[in-house]
Structure formats: structure tokens, C-alpha cells
Design a protein around this motif. Structure first.
Motif, mmCIF file in Angstrom:
data_model
loop_
_atom_site.group_PDB
_atom_site.id
_atom_site.type_symbol
_atom_site.label_atom_id
_atom_site.label_comp_id
_atom_site.label_asym_id
_atom_site.label_seq_id
_atom_site.Cartn_x
_atom_site.Cartn_y
_atom_site.Cartn_z
ATOM 1 N N LEU A 60 35.516 38.703 36.237
ATOM 2 C CA LEU A 60 36.525 39.757 36.169
ATOM 3 C C LEU A 60 36.366 40.740 37.324
ATOM 4 C CD1 LEU A 60 38.781 40.443 34.193
ATOM 5 C CD2 LEU A 60 37.244 42.036 33.082
ATOM 6 N N ARG A 70 36.468 38.725 40.815
ATOM 7 C CA ARG A 70 37.547 37.746 40.889
ATOM 8 C C ARG A 70 37.021 36.377 41.306
ATOM 9 N NH1 ARG A 70 42.699 38.976 40.583
ATOM 10 N NH2 ARG A 70 43.070 41.089 39.896
ATOM 11 N N LYS A 91 36.496 32.641 40.498
ATOM 12 C CA LYS A 91 37.084 31.686 39.560
ATOM 13 C C LYS A 91 36.039 30.816 38.879
ATOM 14 C CE LYS A 91 41.620 31.460 41.508
ATOM 15 N NZ LYS A 91 42.666 30.636 42.078
ATOM 16 N N LEU A 138 41.941 33.132 22.147
ATOM 17 C CA LEU A 138 42.661 33.901 23.162
ATOM 18 C C LEU A 138 42.900 33.041 24.402
ATOM 19 C CD1 LEU A 138 43.800 36.706 23.748
ATOM 20 C CD2 LEU A 138 41.664 37.283 24.843
ATOM 21 N N GLY A 155 45.673 30.695 23.842
ATOM 22 C CA GLY A 155 46.980 31.303 23.652
ATOM 23 C C GLY A 155 47.802 31.454 24.921
ATOM 24 N N PHE A 156 47.165 31.343 26.062
ATOM 25 C CA PHE A 156 47.899 31.532 27.314
ATOM 26 C C PHE A 156 48.120 30.192 28.017
ATOM 27 C CE2 PHE A 156 45.731 35.634 26.828
ATOM 28 C CZ PHE A 156 46.820 36.478 26.956
ATOM 29 N N ASP A 157 49.280 30.029 28.611
ATOM 30 C CA ASP A 157 49.540 28.820 29.396
ATOM 31 C C ASP A 157 48.914 28.957 30.774
ATOM 32 O OD1 ASP A 157 51.057 27.946 27.306
ATOM 33 O OD2 ASP A 157 52.881 28.881 28.082
ATOM 34 N N ASP A 158 48.910 30.177 31.260
ATOM 35 C CA ASP A 158 48.455 30.442 32.615
ATOM 36 C C ASP A 158 46.929 30.590 32.620
ATOM 37 O OD1 ASP A 158 48.166 31.278 35.154
ATOM 38 O OD2 ASP A 158 48.961 33.297 34.850
ATOM 39 N N ARG A 207 45.483 34.086 33.675
ATOM 40 C CA ARG A 207 45.591 35.150 32.690
ATOM 41 C C ARG A 207 44.643 34.895 31.521
ATOM 42 N NH1 ARG A 207 51.325 37.089 30.895
ATOM 43 N NH2 ARG A 207 51.394 37.535 33.106
ATOM 44 N N ARG A 213 41.149 35.916 32.602
ATOM 45 C CA ARG A 213 40.878 37.352 32.739
ATOM 46 C C ARG A 213 40.950 38.066 31.393
ATOM 47 N NH1 ARG A 213 40.376 39.241 37.496
ATOM 48 N NH2 ARG A 213 41.381 41.239 37.176
ATOM 49 N N SER A 214 41.917 37.693 30.563
ATOM 50 C CA SER A 214 42.000 38.323 29.243
ATOM 51 C C SER A 214 40.766 37.986 28.424
ATOM 52 C CB SER A 214 43.242 37.836 28.495
ATOM 53 O OG SER A 214 44.402 38.184 29.194
ATOM 54 N N LEU A 273 37.725 39.879 29.493
ATOM 55 C CA LEU A 273 37.698 41.255 28.994
ATOM 56 C C LEU A 273 37.235 41.284 27.537
ATOM 57 C CD1 LEU A 273 38.353 44.120 29.885
ATOM 58 C CD2 LEU A 273 40.598 43.820 28.887
ATOM 59 N N LEU A 274 37.748 40.316 26.765
ATOM 60 C CA LEU A 274 37.348 40.243 25.360
ATOM 61 C C LEU A 274 35.842 40.003 25.237
ATOM 62 C CD1 LEU A 274 38.203 40.147 22.362
ATOM 63 C CD2 LEU A 274 38.349 37.674 22.614
#
Lengths: 246, 245, 216
Positions: free
Chosen positions: B83, B86, B88, B146, B149-152, B155, B158-159, B162-163
Motif C-alpha cells: 500500500l 505501491r 505489486k 473483500l 468482491g472486486f473485479d479489478d 482495487r 489496495r482495499s 487497508l483492511l
């Protein structure tokens, strides 16, 4: 320095800013707060929903367990807190969702103001609209479970402090699930484990308050959680909102 | 243009190759330590004077419970690195940690409840350790949920990162509040382990297994990270070149 | 203090250097670069999905490019994002308007978060964009074109040196387009800069200094 004639660049910039004054961070936050309150009162019907839910969950227990007040009194603290936890969870989904859809969060993030403060203001509005009413309604629910009226001030006090922490912790979950189409179950999965300490201390303080003994120790721990949430949760929520805007 | 591709992918191929090279260095010692430790613990160690043979489940339970926490910390640190800088591949590491950690948590829960049966005659007791372990499982499930839940991918990375950081801050708070909660409702802490009185014949296998489990985690993590990198970089040219070579 | 530095060395208002951005496997921005001076308008064109919106969101700092940087007055905008943000105005194709607030309230809350704004200013801006009649009406009751005009009133109120506009003429009739043209021309005349993403023809009043075509 100041005596120098202003450069063309500086004059252009001055005319662009038009002598306008940048709003201070607190004023901006206050505006965000009053905006959310105004919006909520335009849709008054929605305000009742968490309260109705809270009452409904409380009502389930006499039906499911027993109508005997002595038995209900024993489980009352747990019932109140589980109901409050679920009701505040229910309301969370709408905390940021609309503002994410119509670009308000984007404008907040680009306003030059602190996103942390603006989200804190939004969460404060959310607490005023759900957490505080829940705390004020809790005595009613408690008395229906056979709790003596003498415990009311204690119950309200504990609930007020606890719901502050719940709203703030919930704000993190709500911000993290922003990019998703359906987030209900996931929001619960993210938020509930983080809310468990609030539940533990809140229920214990309520239990002591109902028993008529000093509940200061768990209340202090609960207040510590609330303070921690006030300091850290808006930061985390702001980071999550920024991620959702990327 | 070629330089940007090179720059962007510089670390994944490197890490991919490095992970491939390092895996055996962790996998073999892990296998030896675990087999040796299990033999020492299940066969050589004397039975406990109170719990008899039943105590031997600690040789699986304690290392699993230990790993469930350690993996969470590893995941949180990797997520924070990803995070903040950055990076990957750090997200790839964090994503690979979650299922491993969740598996260790499940192993700790299952062995804990199996242990409970002979000890207290019931498979589940609201003991603070078991309760904390159960909450930890939900934290892992939330992290994985989480992500899913995201396709990307970006995102999701990074989400979820954070969690994981929020979770790391919360794990001690949750742990101590659970202990506090349990102390109210008395109930002796049942799995009090690592007593200084534990005889060396019992303690040494446990320590060997702790080390073995840690190395096992490292080996599995390296394998998963490679798979994760392959998945993420499937469009990149180096993958074809590496796989052909 | 930005300004003092810029006095010594004349620098460009907004500069993008070799912006590279991937979304998953898709290479969206492939080395985009430009230099924009004061009073200039840059039009970004390209088919749908060519990355116009992505470019604008990267320019305003919401998205972080994998490579390259955005400079304002010769400085990397990432060094001080809040200062950069208070100097720019980004208007996406969705106007940030709430259906349950009146046009005037919407503007008040939207602009008010950024700067102090007087009620008379709001009315004047709404009248200017031809939405004076909508002042006290709930946005729920407005047409798409009227909503767009309310958003433009926001633009008129935001005295930011840099405008980033995403399809500002969508949903507008000929008269509305004239208003957009006038607002943009005014911004350029007072030395502001505009980056506008649109595949439509911009109103004649706007002198486009550069066109940047994004290939998909």
C-alpha cells in the motif's frame, strides 16, 4: 519581499482566486455535516428504519426465549447490544453509497480540504441520525425486558459511548466496500469482528448498570475504544475512499 | 516503451525466479523437522501425568495456532508495504498469505475442539484462545471476501491491504478484550501451555515443530506467490519466455 | 510561495510527462505528455474507452500513474496534493447533485466546502447559466439539461486556475452550449487553463490551443 511589485503571474492568480477565501477545515466539515442532516430530514421515512429494526430484534427474544421477565432480565444486556450492533450495521450501507454514486465523494477528495475531516463529519451525521436515537431508545427496549427504571441513565450513557465507536468502525467497512454492487453480507463480515470489543465492554457495562453496581471500569474501556476510533477510523476511511476513487 | 514494460515487470520475474530457487531450501528442512518433531512428540515424549496421551495434540494445535497469528502479521506487513510503496508483488504476497493463514486457523480450531472432548467432555468451550482463534478466522474470511468482491485486481489489492492493516491494529485489542471477557465469566484458562515446568522431552519436540511449521509456511507461501504472479502477469511477455525456457 | 518561485523561472502552467497507466491487463495511458500554458485550452479527443476520463482523473491526482508525473508550475503535484486540489476544478460527466436538495442548496454545499460563498453569488451564478428559475426547485424535478446547467453554475463559481472538464456539453441544448463556451472563454481570458475531454465540437467561443488524440 512584500514590497516588490506583483508579477503578472501573481496578478493573474489573484484575479483567478477572485479574492475568495478558502473555507477553513472545520467550516467545511460543519457544512458536510449539515448537508447530510438536511438530506436525511428530507427523507424522514428512512430515519425510522434502524429504530424499527432495533425494536423488532428486541421483540424477537421474548417470543423466542420466554415471556418471563426474570429470564429476559438476565439476557437483557446481550439482547440490547446485539440489537444495537445489527441496527447500526443495517444503516451503514447508506453512509457513503449515495455520495459515491453521484460524485460527491470525488468532489470532497478534490476539494483541497482534508478528506479525513469531511468523512468524520459524515460519520458524525450518521451517528446523530442512527447511533444517538438507538441509545435514546434503548431504555424503552430494556424496560420491555424487565429492567428497572433506575438503570436507565446508565444504559443510555453506555449506549451513547458505544454507538460512537460502532459508527466509526462501521465507516471503515462502508468505505472499503464502496466499489461493490452488493456489499451487505461482506460489510457484516468485515465490520462485526472489529466491533466485538465494543460489544464485550458495552454489554458488560450495561449488565453492571442493570445490576445497580458501578460500571465505571468497562465504561472507561469502552470510552478508550471510542477515542481510538475517533482518532484512527476517519483516517482509515479516507484512505479507503481514495482507493475506491482510483 | 520497452523500457517501461521492463521497468514495470522487473520485479515480478525476478521474484518468480527467486521463489522457485528458494522453495526447496524451505520445503526439505520443513519436511524433516515436521516428521522428526511428530515422531518425537507422538512416540518418544512421555505421556502427561494429568492428561495422559491426549495432550499430544498440542504438537499440532500449538504450532497451528502460532502460525495462524504469524501468517496474519506477515500478511499485514506485506499489505502495508504494497500500500505504501505501491509494490505489486507485495500485494501478491499478502493475497497468497490469506488462504494459508485461514487453513492454519481452521487446523487450530479443529485440533483445539478435538482436544476439548477428552478434557471437558465437549467439543467446544468458549475458552479465550479458541474464541480469539475463531474471530481470527473471520478476519481472514473478511480479507478474502473483500478481495473476491472486486473485479479489478488493483482495487482488490489496495482495499484488502487497508483492511489487513486495520485488522493488525485490532487483533491485540480483540485478543485482550476476549481475555478480559473470559476472566469475568471465570472458567479457568484451559489451554495454559508452555509452562516452565514442561519437561524437555515434551518441550523440545514442540519447538522443533514450531520451526518446522514456520518453514513449511515459507515454502507454501513461495509456491503460492509464484502461482499468484503467473496469474497476475499472464499478459506479460516474460511469462511465455520463462515457461518455454 | 509557488508563485514566487515561478517568477524567477517562467514555467508552464500544467505539464504531463510520459504518463503510463494500466488497468488490469489494459494499457490505458501510453506515454501521454503535453505542456499547457496559462490561458490555453487543451482538448482531449478519442473514441469511447480511449482513456479520456482516465487521463483527466490522472491529471487531477485521483489515479496514480505507474510512470510519469504531472507538474503544475514546474512542481510535481504529488508533493502537495491539497494545494493542487484547491487550485483545480474537476467536473465529471455526472454532476455531484443531490435529488433531495434544491439547486441552490446543492451549490451552497458543493462550493461551500471549498470556499466561503454568499447567497447572492449563488443566485447570480444560477441566473448566468440560465437556471435562475430552478433556484428553489428540488433537483429531483429538473431535467437532465437543467441539472447540467446547475453543474455549470458550480463551474462559474469556482475561481480555480485549472479546469478539468469531462464532456461538459453533454445533455445541453444550443443555448446551454453557448453558456459553456462563454464560461470557458472567460476562464481562458483571465489566464486560467482548461483541459477538456470531449469528442464533440466545442462551442466556437473557445479557442482550442492544442488537441490531444488518445488512441484506443
Amino acid at each position: 519581499m512584500q514590497a516588490q511589485a506583483p508579477s503578472p503571474v501573481a496578478t493573474a492568480a489573484a484575479s483567478l482566486s477572485g479574492g475568495t477565501e478558502v473555507a477553513p477545515a472545520l467550516a467545511a466539515a460543519r457544512l458536510a455535516l449539515s448537508r447530510d442532516l438536511t438530506l436525511a430530514f428530507r427523507k424522514r421515512g428512512q430515519l425510522i428504519q434502524p429504530l424499527a429494526f432495533f425494536a423488532l430484534v428486541t421483540m424477537l427474544f421474548p417470543l423466542a426465549v420466554s415471556p418471563e421477565l426474570s429470564r429476559l432480565r438476565a439476557i437483557a444486556p446481550g439482547v440490547l447490544w446485539v440489537a444495537a450492533l445489527l441496527a447500526s450495521l443495517l444503516a451503514l450501507e447508506f453512509l457513503f453509497r449515495d455520495d459515491a454514486y453521484d460524485g460527491t465523494l470525488e468532489q470532497y477528495a478534490l476539494s483541497g480540504q482534508s478528506l479525513t475531516w469531511l468523512l468524520f463529519a459524515k460519520t458524525a451525521a450518521h451517528w446523530l441520525l442512527t447511533g444517538l436515537p438507538l441509545a435514546l431508545m434503548a431504555p424503552l427496549a430494556a424496560m420491555s425486558l424487565g429492567v428497572a427504571a433506575a438503570a436507565v441513565p446508565g444504559i443510555v450513557l453506555v449506549m451513547v459511548v458505544g454507538t460512537v465507536a460502532l459508527s466509526l468502525i462501521g465507516a471503515i467497512g462502508a468505505a472499503l466496500t464502496l466499489g461493490m454492487k452488493r456489499s451487505g453480507a461482506l460489510l457484516a463480515l468485515l465490520t462485526l469482528p472489529l466491533s466485538l470489543p465494543v460489544l464485550i465492554y458495552g454489554a458488560r457495562a450495561t449488565e453492571l448498570a442493570i445490576g445497580g453496581t458501578s460500571f465505571i471500569a468497562p465504561l472507561e474501556l469502552l470510552a478508550a475504544l471510542a477515542v481510538l476510533a475517533v482518532t484512527l477510523a476517519p483516517l482509515a476511511a479516507a484512505a479507503a475512499v481514495r482507493i475506491s476513487l482510483e | 516503451m520497452r523500457w517501461t514494460w521492463f521497468h514495470r515487470l522487473a520485479s515480478p520475474p525476478y521474484l518468480y525466479a527467486l521463489a522457485a530457487r528458494l522453495t526447496p531450501w524451505f520445503a526439505w528442512p520443513a519436511a524433516l523437522l515436521i516428521l522428526g518433531g511428530l515422531y518425537a512428540g507422538l512416540v518418544l515424549a512421555p505421556p502427561d501425568y494429568q492428561q495422559g496421551e491426549g495432550f499430544r495434540i498440542i504438537y499440532v494445535h500449538v504450532p497451528s495456532a502460532w502460525m495462524s497469528l504469524m501468517v496474519y502479521v506477515t500478511m499485514g506487513v506485506a499489505a502495508a508495504v504494497g500500500l505504501i510503496w505501491r509494490m505489486k508483488v507485495a500485494h501478491a504476497v499478502a493475497a497468497s498469505c490469506a488462504p494459508i493463514g485461514a487453513s492454519f486457523t481452521v487446523a487450530a480450531l479443529v485440533t483445539g475442539s478435538l482436544w476439548g472432548k477428552p478434557m471437558w467432555g465437549t467439543y467446544w468451550v468458549w475458552d479465550p484462545r479458541l474464541t480469539s482463534e475463531l474471530i481470527l478466522l473471520f478476519l481472514y474470511l473478511g480479507f478474502m471476501g473483500l478481495r473476491a468482491g472486486f473485479d479489478d485486481t488493483q482495487r482488490a489489492d489496495r482495499s484488502a491491504a487497508l483492511l489487513a492493516i486495520v485488522g493488525m491494529v485490532n487483533v491485540p485489542i480483540i485478543h485482550y478484550s476476549v481475555i478480559w471477557w473470559n476472566s469475568l465469566h471465570q472458567g479457568p484458562s484451559v489451554m495454559r501451555l508452555g509452562k516452565p515446568t514442561m519437561p524437555p522431552a515434551m518441550l523440545v519436540p514442540l519447538l522443533v515443530l514450531l520451526l518446522g511449521f514456520t518453514l513449511f509456511f515459507a515454502a507454501v507461501l513461495l509456491v503460492r506467490v509464484r502461482a499468484e504472479i503467473l496469474q497476475r502477469e499472464r499478459a506479460a511477455r516474460w511469462i511465455g519466455e520463462t515457461l518455454r525456457a | 510561495m509557488n508563485l514566487r518561485d515561478s517568477r524567477a523561472v517562467p514555467v508552464n502552467h500544467l505539464e504531463a510527462e510520459n504518463l503510463q497507466l494500466w488497468r488490469g491487463d489494459r494499457h490505458v495511458l501510453k506515454g501521454v505528455g503535453f505542456t499547457l500554458s496559462r490561458g490555453e485550452c487543451l482538448q482531449v479527443t478519442g473514441t469511447n474507452g480511449a482513456g479520456k476520463t482516465t487521463l483527466l482523473r490522472t491529471l487531477c491526482g485521483l489515479m496514480v500513474p505507474e510512470e510519469g508525473r504531472v507538474l503544475r508550475e514546474g512542481r510535481d503535484v504529488r508533493a502537495d496534493l491539497p494545494a493542487y486540489h484547491s487550485s483545480l476544478m474537476y467536473l465529471g460527466h455526472e454532476a455531484p447533485l443531490k435529488a433531495d436538495l434544491t439547486a441552490r442548496e446543492n451549490l451552497y454545499y458543493w462550493i461551500g466546502v471549498r470556499r466561503r460563498v454568499a447567497g447572492a453569488e449563488l443566485d447570480a451564478a444560477l441566473a448566468r447559466v440560465g437556471a435562475g428559475a430552478c433556484c428553489e426547485r428540488l433537483v429531483r424535478a429538473l431535467s437532465a439539461g437543467q441539472k447540467r446547467r446547475v453543474a455549470l453554475a458550480g463551474l462559474a463559481l469556482m475561481f480555480a486556475p485549472l479546469w478539468l472538464l469531462d464532456e461538459p456539453t453533454t445533455n445541453l441544448d444550443a443555448e446551454g452550449q453557448q453558456v459553456v463556451g462563454a464560461l470557458m472563454a472567460e476562464q481562458l481570458a483571465r489566464g486560467g487553463a482548461i483541459v477538456v475531454a470531449t469528442h464533440q465540437q466545442l462551442p466556437a467561443a473557445v479557442r482550442v490551443a492544442q488537441v490531444l488524440e488518445l488512441a484506443s
